[in-house]
Design an enzyme around this catalytic site. Structure first.
Site, PDB file in Angstrom:
ATOM      1  N   PRO A   2       0.812  -1.215   0.000  1.00  0.00           N
ATOM      2  CA  PRO A   2       0.000   0.000   0.000  1.00  0.00           C
ATOM      3  C   PRO A   2       0.850   1.272   0.000  1.00  0.00           C
ATOM      4  CG  PRO A   2      -0.574  -1.480   1.812  1.00  0.00           C
ATOM      5  CD  PRO A   2       0.689  -1.974   1.221  1.00  0.00           C
ATOM      6  N   GLU A   3       0.732   2.024  -1.056  1.00  0.00           N
ATOM      7  CA  GLU A   3       1.282   3.372  -1.114  1.00  0.00           C
ATOM      8  C   GLU A   3       0.078   4.288  -1.350  1.00  0.00           C
ATOM      9  OE1 GLU A   3       4.673   3.619  -3.774  1.00  0.00           O
ATOM     10  OE2 GLU A   3       5.120   1.512  -3.456  1.00  0.00           O
ATOM     11  N   HIS A  97      -4.921 -14.280  10.045  1.00  0.00           N
ATOM     12  CA  HIS A  97      -4.281 -12.992  10.334  1.00  0.00           C
ATOM     13  C   HIS A  97      -5.272 -11.840  10.423  1.00  0.00           C
ATOM     14  CE1 HIS A  97      -0.614 -15.158   9.527  1.00  0.00           C
ATOM     15  NE2 HIS A  97      -0.961 -15.364   8.267  1.00  0.00           N
ATOM     16  N   ARG A 117       1.824  -9.541   7.890  1.00  0.00           N
ATOM     17  CA  ARG A 117       3.145  -9.127   8.396  1.00  0.00           C
ATOM     18  C   ARG A 117       3.051  -8.350   9.719  1.00  0.00           C
ATOM     19  NH1 ARG A 117       4.263 -11.672   4.590  1.00  0.00           N
ATOM     20  NH2 ARG A 117       5.858 -11.367   3.025  1.00  0.00           N
TER      21      ARG A 117
END
Length: 301
Positions: A2-3, A97, A117
């Site tokens: 994600p940017e 997750h 992550r």
DNA sequence: GCAAGCCTGACC
DNA sequence: GGTCAGGCTTGC
């Protein structure tokens, strides 16, 4: 990863799917996702309505209003590398997750935060705290003026690639779009910001805006993890020209795309279209030691 | 072992 | 102040 375009897509999705709705319950299954106290996170969010969604750089700020008129609260979302924020039916299977659940309204749907992550963070803030956090960021890359952009480049040393990725200077670019913008502007990633010509700086400014606008229109880039609010991937992957195209022919000139590590990040560029900056020695006065544009450890393939 | 965003801390 | 290295995390 994600940017700005991916984060903007999620912000738009939140506006479409969650604005005006109320958080009636919050469950945190993994405390490390919450910045600060998880208990405080739960108690400050529960019962509030989502009344506005804004974005600066890669940060999403959701305004939360209480019925009793008490002080505004903000939910700050950072997706990190693999974070996903989705609006999901309550009875949908829970994917691995998934760390945070925010039940909406009558309980039929919920906001879920999933992050393999666990680099992502959720945070509950007062408006003063939010202002401080967002104030540390540079101007948003989609809204920065050309004058601000140019001024920020002035006298900067180090690699322009690292400058583009520094969120305190211009906020929103990560590794993918920094590489793509430099390719678009035909600037070598090791060039020094303070030494590129005004014309090149102008081209970079245009390139940043162009690449980001296109990517937003296509809903961002999905390699594996990134998904929008509905759990759908972005479509910009096929538009990437250099990122993760090492060894393939440049779309402009046919030379092989190269990869180099800069500031600990892999950088992809065309050595032909993006010529390496010359060692610019000032030819005045006594001869000083002439060194190449950028020092530092470089590893090239 | 590598990739990433972001934070912390060391160094000049 | 800028600049850079290290650590977090886990699927590939």
């Amino acid at each position: 990863m994600p940017e700005l375009p991916e984060v903007e897509t999620v912000a738009q999705g939140l506006r479409r799917r969650a604005l005006g709705r109320r958080i009636v319950a919050v469950e945190v299954h993994h405390d490390s996702i919450i910045a600060g106290s998880a208990e405080e996170f739960v108690s400050t969010l529960t019962g509030r309505k989502l009344t506005n969604v804004s974005r600066k750089g890669k940060a999403i700020a959701v305004e939360l209003t209480a019925d009793d008129g008490s002080e505004l609260r903000f939910l700050l979302v950072r997706l990190g590398m693999t974070g996903q924020l989705t609006v999901t039916p309550h009875d949908a299977p829970i994917e691995s997750h998934t760390h945070v659940f925010m039940t909406l309204d009558d309980g039929r749907e919920e906001l879920r935060f999933r992050d393999a992550r666990r680099f992502g963070r959720l945070r509950s803030l007062t408006s003063a705290e939010l202002e401080k956090v967002l104030g540390a960021l540079g101007p948003d890359a989609q809204r920065v003026s050309e004058a601000q952009f140019m001024a920020s480049m002035r006298n900067r040393k180090g690699a322009i690639k690292s400058w583009l990725m520094n969120q305190n200077l211009v906020a929103g670019l990560g590794n993918i779009y920094a590489d793509e913008a430099l390719f678009e502007a035909r600037i070598h990633p090791l060039s020094q910001p303070g030494r590129v010509s005004a014309d090149k700086a102008h081209q970079l400014y245009k390139a940043v805006r162009k690449v980001l606008d296109r990517a937003v229109r296509l809903g961002g880039t999905t390699f594996s993890d990134y998904m929008d609010i509905e759990g759908r991937p972005g479509a910009f992957l096929s538009k990437l020209r250099v990122y993760q195209h090492t060894g393939e022919p440049c779309r402009r000139c046919g030379h092989a795309i190269r990869r180099m590590v800069i500031g600990g990040r892999s950088s992809h560029f065309c050595a032909q279209c993006q010529p390496r900056p010359r060692a610019t020695a000032k030819m005045r006065g006594p001869k000083k030691s002439v060194r190449s544009g950028v020092r530092g450890k470089l590893k090239e393939e």
